[in-house]
Design an enzyme around this catalytic site. Structure first.
Site, PDB file in Angstrom:
ATOM      1  N   GLU A  61       0.779  -1.228   0.000  1.00 43.87           N
ATOM      2  CA  GLU A  61       0.000   0.000   0.000  1.00 43.87           C
ATOM      3  C   GLU A  61       0.814   1.284   0.000  1.00 43.87           C
ATOM      4  O   GLU A  61       0.381   2.293  -0.537  1.00 43.87           O
ATOM      5  CB  GLU A  61      -0.925   0.005   1.238  1.00 43.87           C
ATOM      6  CG  GLU A  61      -2.016  -1.035   1.215  1.00 43.87           C
ATOM      7  CD  GLU A  61      -3.068  -0.735   0.145  1.00 43.87           C
ATOM      8  OE1 GLU A  61      -3.572   0.397   0.101  1.00 43.87           O
ATOM      9  OE2 GLU A  61      -3.336  -1.634  -0.664  1.00 43.87           O
TER      10      GLU A  61
ATOM     11  N   SER B 151     -55.337 -21.061  37.928  1.00 45.32           N
ATOM     12  CA  SER B 151     -55.181 -21.466  39.330  1.00 45.32           C
ATOM     13  C   SER B 151     -53.794 -21.212  39.892  1.00 45.32           C
ATOM     14  O   SER B 151     -53.606 -21.318  41.103  1.00 45.32           O
ATOM     15  CB  SER B 151     -55.535 -22.953  39.479  1.00 45.32           C
ATOM     16  OG  SER B 151     -56.912 -23.148  39.218  1.00 45.32           O
TER      17      SER B 151
END
Length: 827
Positions: A108, A486
């Site tokens: 690069e 219940s």
């Protein structure tokens, strides 16, 4: 003659310095120089206004922190999930292998360690290329240095324009004046995008080679170095030849720059790419209900994205310790799915999940449906074709298979016939491989939710909100509001215990009607199974889940007492109507489990938590569920005083004596009542089943001294489950399967007694006190131990002979205290 005669010589006039400067400034060369300086100033001002005025400060690079994912860990500290939109792992410069740095420099920016932000030769070449291609539509070569790429990635953006390049160059010089080369390279290697959703070289090493950067070989480093320009141009799947050619260039540059030898280059050049197949990263896998609930909570606390703050979920780099227990979560998932399948078995094939086109691209269309199959060995498939008693199937991975007609003989639900006859090309179905043959499966239409909690800490250890989170993220454990039936009754009975009643109080199980309003008339209640049992103890009423006894108790003490108890326990806020005593008010599984946990924890309620604590990326704790102070806990040495302790957590929502009594009564539900299925677990257990009108929902909530769980089943659009459906036969078996899978290694721990509770022997049927007789291990023993508050135990007695057979006289008479100490708890 005058003393001051005038001189007869010539007169000289001396010029001042100011006049000399005025003549100099008025000269031609002075004007040219001034114009030149002004031009420079104007040019500098123009450049500043056009390019540099709003450039960000490079000072923030000194404290720059890239977006990092949030990592979740379970209760055992092991990683369980990662919230990430960008796969990224940050390293320091010292952690990058030198040869990796050399590879990126060679590929690069060869002069990176010598230039001051701009490579003049590269920049000139880029300008020439731009001029040559101007107007052609082609994109010019960038010519950017690594420093310029850092400026672009971090500060200036990715706009393709001359203005951006100038701004980038200015900023690159500023960066070089602010940071060292090593700092710039560290930012670069942590930030660059390298494909496969990998940002930074460490994430890329994992994505392409399944290893850390420190373990990469030379050819692998060289391959990563070719990716910054355009990762999509060098994919190993489609561009292997191009990738090898570019890698060879990087290797030649490494040799040319003196980083490797010719022998190393040749060996690396001969190596294959060696990349692994693109696999789903951990953070890309379908997350579960528990993880999604954690995500929602984190977003509420810290925000979602970077702009929401430094601690956002998808950029803050948080480390989150959760209460997630992998073993219990896996057991809860399997138990709930198995329970849904058990209920659904025998009802026939529910039909195709969806329908898609089967031409070109069918695999992508199948994947986009995101079908949740539940079990790992159940697979989503599309019927590609059907002929000669066989159906050709296509799967999500692109493979194909065959479904014979004999493996799809179940009837179609609500229609009958053979499921195979209803299959059409394009139908999306679920199949399982059995002995090499694919067979048809049906995803249950019914669903449900399950939660497991530590009652002493409030930690949620497991959570399952339905059949499969994939494709259906609605969490029925926390979001589905259902009637608890219940399972609400213990709240009614605890309110009665708070208001003068005892477990041995006699309540009539008989007809009970109440006038509502002139418009609604009179409402008469009934037991689930019908019939009446006459006067019975309150304990018996809870064990057998008698509706008539429950509403009679609620009416006797006042419904305001019941609804107030429900509010204190966090179940819900209900009106003072008797129907709500039977569980007619909506709530969630999480709320019911947390309420039962408070009962288990002697009335002290802990807030339910999924997150124990959160650390920022540097390890600092920024959130903690347990915020109790502890003065002296960090003292360097013992000061001779009592050991420092943090204050007790949680809120005392009900009387500890009441909590002990109601848990003891619910132990009877397991021993003799509607949850006897759990009796053979071989440890003290409590709980309550529930079945709502219809029945539309079935429940079980309960557990042991150290673990409380709850589960419900029902259709998302409530409809009857069938007259045979009950909590004790459908929901309780799910919890039992979970308990068998997870409790075997846990110690057998009795339920704790609140200080002051009095254990008294009573006759189970009449509620009278017994002297001389003793409870036996038989759950149906007529004599049991009962828990009473001080001065509330029965005064009436019953002779031993009327309750049990007389024990052999040779045996010594034991004492109550001896029995309790020997048994280690209440029975």
């Amino acid at each position: 003659m005058d003393d001051q005669a005038e001189s007869s010589g010539p007169i000289r006039i001396k010029r001042s310095d100011g006049e000399r400067w005025r003549r100099l400034l008025a000269s031609r060369w002075a004007k040219i120089g001034g114009a030149f300086v002004a031009l420079i100033l104007v040019a500098w001002l123009a450049i500043w206004l056009i390019f540099a005025r709003d450039l960000p400060s490079t000072d923030k690079l000194l404290s720059y922190e890239p977006p990092l994912p949030t990592n979740l860990r379970g209760i055992d500290g092991q990683p369980i999930y990662t919230f990430a939109r960008e796969r990224r792992i940050q390293l320091s410069y010292a952690e990058f292998p030198p040869l990796l740095v050399d590879s990126f420099v060679s590929a690069e920016d060869k002069t990176f360690f010598s230039h001051h932000g701009i490579d003049v030769g590269g920049l000139a070449s880029a300008v020439f290329d731009y001029a040559r291609k101007y107007g052609s539509g082609e994109r010019a070569r960038g010519g950017s240095t690594i420093t310029q790429q850092v400026a672009k990635n971090l500060l200036t953006g990715n706009e393709y324009s001359v203005k951006r390049k100038v701004r980038e160059a200015i900023l690159a010089v500023r960066i070089e004046n602010t940071l060292s080369k090593q700092q710039i390279m560290e930012l670069y290697l942590n930030q660059i995008f390298l494909g496969r959703n990998a940002y930074g070289v460490e994430a890329a090493a994992q994505a392409y080679f399944g290893k850390d950067v420190k373990d990469l070989t030379l050819p692998e480093m060289a391959y990563l170095a070719i990716l910054p320009k355009a990762p999509s141009n060098y994919t190993p799947e489609h561009d292997a030849d191009r990738a090898l050619a570019r890698r060879a260039y990087v290797l030649r540059e490494l040799q040319k720059n003196g980083y490797i030898t010719a022998q190393q280059r040749e060996a690396a050049d001969a190596a294959p790419l060696g990349t692994i197949r693109r696999a789903s990263a951990k953070q890309d896998l379908p997350q579960g209900y528990y993880v999604e609930e954690v995500r929602r909570e984190l977003i509420d606390k810290f925000g979602e994205n970077e702009q929401d703050g430094a601690y956002s979920v998808y950029a803050g780099g948080l480390w989150v310790r959760t209460s997630f227990d992998p073993e219990k979560q896996a057991a809860a998932e399997k138990a709930l799915r198995d329970g849904l399948v058990r209920y659904d078995t025998g009802k026939g094939w529910s039909g195709p999940i969806r329908h898609i086109e089967v031409g070109e691209g069918w695999q992508g269309r199948l994947l986009s449906l995101n079908v949740g199959t539940g079990y790992a060995d159940w697979k989503a498939a599309v019927v590609l074709s059907k002929s000669d008693g066989r159906a050709q199937l296509g799967f999500e991975d692109g493979s194909t298979g065959t479904l014979p007609a004999g493996a799809a003989i179940m009837p179609k639900r609500g229609v009958g016939g053979r499921a195979f006859d209803f299959l059409r090309a394009g139908d999306v179905i679920v199949v399982k491989n059995e002995g090499g043959t694919w067979s048809l499966r049906s995803i249950p239409a019914i669903s449900g939710g399950m939660v497991i909690e530590n009652p002493h800490t409030g930690q949620i250890l497991a959570m399952q909100g339905g059949w499969d989170f994939k494709g259906a993220s609605f969490n029925r454990a926390t979001q589905a509001r259902r009637q608890p039936g219940s399972t609400f009754k213990p709240i009614v009975y605890s309110a009665a215990l708070d208001n003068g009643m005892t477990p041995a109080s006699i309540v009539v199980d008989g007809p009970f009607c109440v006038f509502q309003t002139a418009r609604l008339g009179t409402k008469c209640f009934r037991n689930f199974s019908g019939g009446y049992a006459g006067p019975q103890t309150m304990r018996w009423g809870l064990e057998q889940s008698r509706n008539l006894m429950t509403v009679r108790i609620a009416s006797q003490i006042g419904m305001d007492k019941v609804t107030n108890q429900a509010r204190k326990l966090g179940v819900g806020d209900y009106p003072n109507q008797l129907a709500f005593a039977l569980g007619a008010g909506d709530t969630t599984v999480l709320k019911m489990v947390n309420a039962y946990s408070a009962l288990d924890n002697l009335g002290r309620q802990m807030p339910p938590t999924l997150i124990d604590y959160v650390q920022d990326r540097h390890g600092k704790v920024i959130y903690r569920a347990d915020t109790r102070p502890c003065d002296g806990c960090n003292a360097p040495d013992w000061d001779g005083k009592a050991m420092p302790r943090p204050p007790v957590r949680g809120r005392q929502v009900i009387d500890p004596l009441t909590a002990t009594q109601i848990v003891h009564m619910m132990e009877g539900v397991v021993q003799r009542g509607t949850a006897t299925l759990l009796r053979d677990l071989g440890r003290p257990m409590f709980g309550k089943t529930g079945t709502t009108s219809g029945p539309t929902n079935v429940w079980f909530v309960g557990g042991s001294a150290d673990l409380v769980g709850g589960v419900y089943l029902g259709y998302d659009q409530p409809r009857p489950l069938g007259g045979y459906a009950q909590g004790g036969t459908i929901a309780a078996p799910i919890f039992k399967q979970f308990a068998l899978a997870t409790m075997a290694k846990d110690p057998v721990v009795p339920f704790r007694l609140a200080p002051g509770i009095r254990m008294v022997r009573i006759d189970r049927h009449s509620g009278r006190r017994v002297y001389g007789g003793w409870p036996s291990p038989d759950p149906l023993s007529p004599i049991i131990w009962e828990a009473f508050k001080p001065e509330t135990e029965p005064r009436r007695t019953i002779k031993r002979e009327t309750a049990v057979k007389e024990a052999p006289k040779a045996q010594p008479t034991p004492r109550d205290s001896d029995f309790l100490q020997r048994e280690g708890g209440i029975y």
